[in-house]
Design a protein around this motif. Sequence first.
Motif, PDB file in Angstrom:
ATOM      1  N   HIS A 709       0.830  -1.201   0.000  1.00  0.00           N
ATOM      2  CA  HIS A 709       0.000   0.000   0.000  1.00  0.00           C
ATOM      3  C   HIS A 709       0.867   1.255   0.000  1.00  0.00           C
ATOM      4  O   HIS A 709       0.597   2.225  -0.736  1.00  0.00           O
ATOM      5  N   ALA A 710       1.939   1.277   0.794  1.00  0.00           N
ATOM      6  CA  ALA A 710       2.791   2.468   0.924  1.00  0.00           C
ATOM      7  C   ALA A 710       3.490   2.805  -0.391  1.00  0.00           C
ATOM      8  O   ALA A 710       3.706   3.976  -0.721  1.00  0.00           O
ATOM      9  N   VAL A 711       3.868   1.769  -1.157  1.00  0.00           N
ATOM     10  CA  VAL A 711       4.543   2.007  -2.434  1.00  0.00           C
ATOM     11  C   VAL A 711       3.596   2.679  -3.417  1.00  0.00           C
ATOM     12  O   VAL A 711       3.954   3.654  -4.094  1.00  0.00           O
ATOM     13  N   LEU A 712       2.387   2.171  -3.515  1.00  0.00           N
ATOM     14  CA  LEU A 712       1.414   2.758  -4.430  1.00  0.00           C
ATOM     15  C   LEU A 712       1.055   4.193  -4.019  1.00  0.00           C
ATOM     16  O   LEU A 712       0.877   5.068  -4.872  1.00  0.00           O
ATOM     17  N   GLU A 713       0.964   4.418  -2.740  1.00  0.00           N
ATOM     18  CA  GLU A 713       0.647   5.765  -2.266  1.00  0.00           C
ATOM     19  C   GLU A 713       1.796   6.726  -2.560  1.00  0.00           C
ATOM     20  O   GLU A 713       1.582   7.880  -2.967  1.00  0.00           O
ATOM     21  N   ALA A 714       3.046   6.259  -2.374  1.00  0.00           N
ATOM     22  CA  ALA A 714       4.211   7.097  -2.707  1.00  0.00           C
ATOM     23  C   ALA A 714       4.241   7.408  -4.198  1.00  0.00           C
ATOM     24  O   ALA A 714       4.575   8.519  -4.613  1.00  0.00           O
ATOM     25  N   LEU A 715       3.873   6.422  -5.021  1.00  0.00           N
ATOM     26  CA  LEU A 715       3.820   6.626  -6.467  1.00  0.00           C
ATOM     27  C   LEU A 715       2.817   7.720  -6.814  1.00  0.00           C
ATOM     28  O   LEU A 715       3.097   8.606  -7.637  1.00  0.00           O
ATOM     29  N   LEU A 716       1.661   7.688  -6.191  1.00  0.00           N
ATOM     30  CA  LEU A 716       0.655   8.718  -6.444  1.00  0.00           C
ATOM     31  C   LEU A 716       1.124  10.089  -5.977  1.00  0.00           C
ATOM     32  O   LEU A 716       0.842  11.106  -6.621  1.00  0.00           O
ATOM     33  N   GLU A 717       1.853  10.133  -4.864  1.00  0.00           N
ATOM     34  CA  GLU A 717       2.363  11.411  -4.368  1.00  0.00           C
ATOM     35  C   GLU A 717       3.379  12.015  -5.329  1.00  0.00           C
ATOM     36  O   GLU A 717       3.331  13.210  -5.637  1.00  0.00           O
TER      37      GLU A 717
END
Length: 857
Positions: A709-717
Amino acid sequence: MSVSELRSDTGLFGPYAGLPRHYDEVIAAPGKLRPHWHRFAELTGALGAEEFARRWDQARRLLEQHSLTYPDPSDPTSQRRPWELDPYPLLLAADEWQTIAASMRQRAVLLDLVLRDIYGPQELLLRGILPPEVVYRHPGFRLPYCGQQPPQGRYLHFYAADLTRSPDGKWWVLADHCEAPSGVGFALENRLAMSRMLPEIFRQCQVQRLAPYFAEVREELTQISPQHLRDSRIVLLTQEAGGHSYFEDAYLARYLGYTLVEAGDLAVRNNHVFMKTLGGLVPVDVLVRRPNSEECDPLELSKRSAFGVAGLMHSAHSGRIAVANTLGSGLVESPIFMALLPNLCQALLDEPLLMPGVATWWCGDPSARQHVLSQIDRLDIQHAFRSRGSEHASATELSGLSQAELAERIVADPISFIAQERVTRSTAPTWSDGAARPAYVALRVFIVASANGGYAVMPGGLTRVSFSLDSLRLSLVEGHHSKDTWVLSDGPVAPITLIKTSEDDVPLRRGGAELPSRVAEQFFWLGRQAERAESLARLLRIVTLKLTSEADSASLVELPSLLRVLAEGGQIEPGFVVDEIKTRLPAIERVLPLSVFDDQQPHALRATVTKLAHLGAVVRDRISLDTWRILRQMDEQFWPASTETDLADMLEKLDSLLRNLSAFTGLVLENMTRTQAWQFLQLGRRLERGIRTSSLVRNMLQGVAAMEHAVLEALLEVADSIMTYRSRYLARVQLGPVLDLLLTDESNPRSVAFQIAHCAAHVDQLPRDLDVQEETPEQKLAKSLVEMIRHVDSRTIARDYNAGDTEQLEWLFMKLESTLPKLSDAISHRYLIHVGPTQRLAEIGGIELVLPDELEG
């Protein structure tokens, strides 16, 4: 030191006194001002030292924003403004200026007559008034200059002279500038700054305006056009982007409304000069040149072809192009003519020189040579023949010789040397180290030919200031300080505008296809570099926030993916994403700030910002002042706060940079006319963002961490899409919606699909042959990309990926990251490939073979 340290109890100039045995421009006697300074002293005294200081600080900021300097990517320190404007202007009384102006008009007429004779009937040589060796030994004399058809019979359209005072207050001419006089842009810049700093004082002192001079420039250039049309195409030929005079040329081209061109933008066809544009060849009527004469045509004049246009000389001979100044005009600015002008003035004008030049002896005359050798310790020895740009090297060479060595050279080749009296220049107050102190001044005056057959003198000029009496034989960019020059009037000064008025209807024009391919390329890369800087800054900001968070960096599952993106982009060493190597490297927290601000590393963010500012400087004449201010501001501000810059300092710099980049993007989108320049800037931006977004998603989804989840959220950021995602899907971060938002959603301005769609639209707007119905290669590539991305099923790709089948996603990335660069190449090959300078290939039996400038990109 700030002017704010001036004390009101001592007056604006403080306890100032001139130097003994020097004429001072302000002080007539201890404690006594010269009459024409009284009004200025009264008004500035009423203004007060604190208010004067506040306004001067504002003026300095204005100068920094407008600065006539050129950011050099290889030398960041070169961004310093070479001329520091002094807050004290130089004031000249109206009656004194009339004498100066009359002298300069006479001198310009005389030098023009000398040039006409040398390149025409040569009666001065036949009558023995001009020694033959002065002409035929001169390296600047070329046979092709003879027989030209100069516009209106004039060789000298622009002229400048350096003046100074002797101790008794009389003016003397130090040097003549006849090739391509420079410095008028600095004078204009100084005036704009000072008139805004002291508007009411400027008006009440009744200072004469500079605008009438530039109105004369426009009128003269219109009159010399072979077509004699009000809408003649006038271009300013500059030397090159990065040259000493480039930014001044861009400044003047913008102010006067002319097109700035380099040699590669021009071509000669059937004796006509054309500008090569995206829309085809456009005829040129008048060419204002900045390169020296011998550099202007590699076909006939010189091997130094970098600034030249093959065939220009022949076009000038045929009268198809008006060149100002006429080729060969620099010959008379050599110091040898300073010794000959008194006799030449009597012979040609039947009158003495109104203003003498500094005493000069030509060693080719036996009696003068004897005098020079007997007084060699008291005289300034110079080369008799000199070309513009070689002054510094020439002076440096002779300054290193002993008197005996100088005498030996003079005896061996007397024709090649002159001697001049050592000049004692006047002084004026200059703000330095917290006080007003005397400095030596020299005044450069500018003259332009006028339509009535005479010459007009700019009511002002560039006052050069130095704290030593070293020779002024230097280029303008090697100066120390300058002053605005105020020529006072005996009565009210009427306002004047350069805005053209006419009863004739002006034809409406839209578009902008008349854009040189060189400039289109610069806008294309301006867009690409702006996007590179923004994407890298966003990535670095997220990484910095992660590294400075409360969590242990080792526990951040998204950090390795973010570092992988940085490593692939060349911002950090690849070893930081390899487990076996990173433990032996310094901590990323310590290395990252150093790598970000490393201007010697081509992929570092600092280097990218430098390239962005460099490109902005190159196209400064085609972008708004506000846009240039933003680019310059981000370039000046994005430097480490200190040698010990940490992550917190870097984060502050990144935030500031992103604000400036957002301002730049806003100005481009809202203020820039939709010309071809805008199309290429946007193409560069969209292509770069598409490539970088694809690379970002691919790198972030490598390995098992992609399921986190954290990787995908960082990608969106990093992709600046986190807010859009949350508004649609709340907190449920899944791969399918992420891929849809970043790859295939054309409504998201950060998605790959958005970039591709806009690239296709911009490609369709580029100029092309309308008679050819077949799609161009770049159109076909853009359309294939649009069709491909619209057929991508993000949900299916995500389901297969989560099941361990990565083939479809890898194929998509491969297609995107191979086809987008191909589209960039196709655009470049069709529109941005332009011919470089003409080059000589060989010399056989005295005949030089030349590669002509015939190829079109």
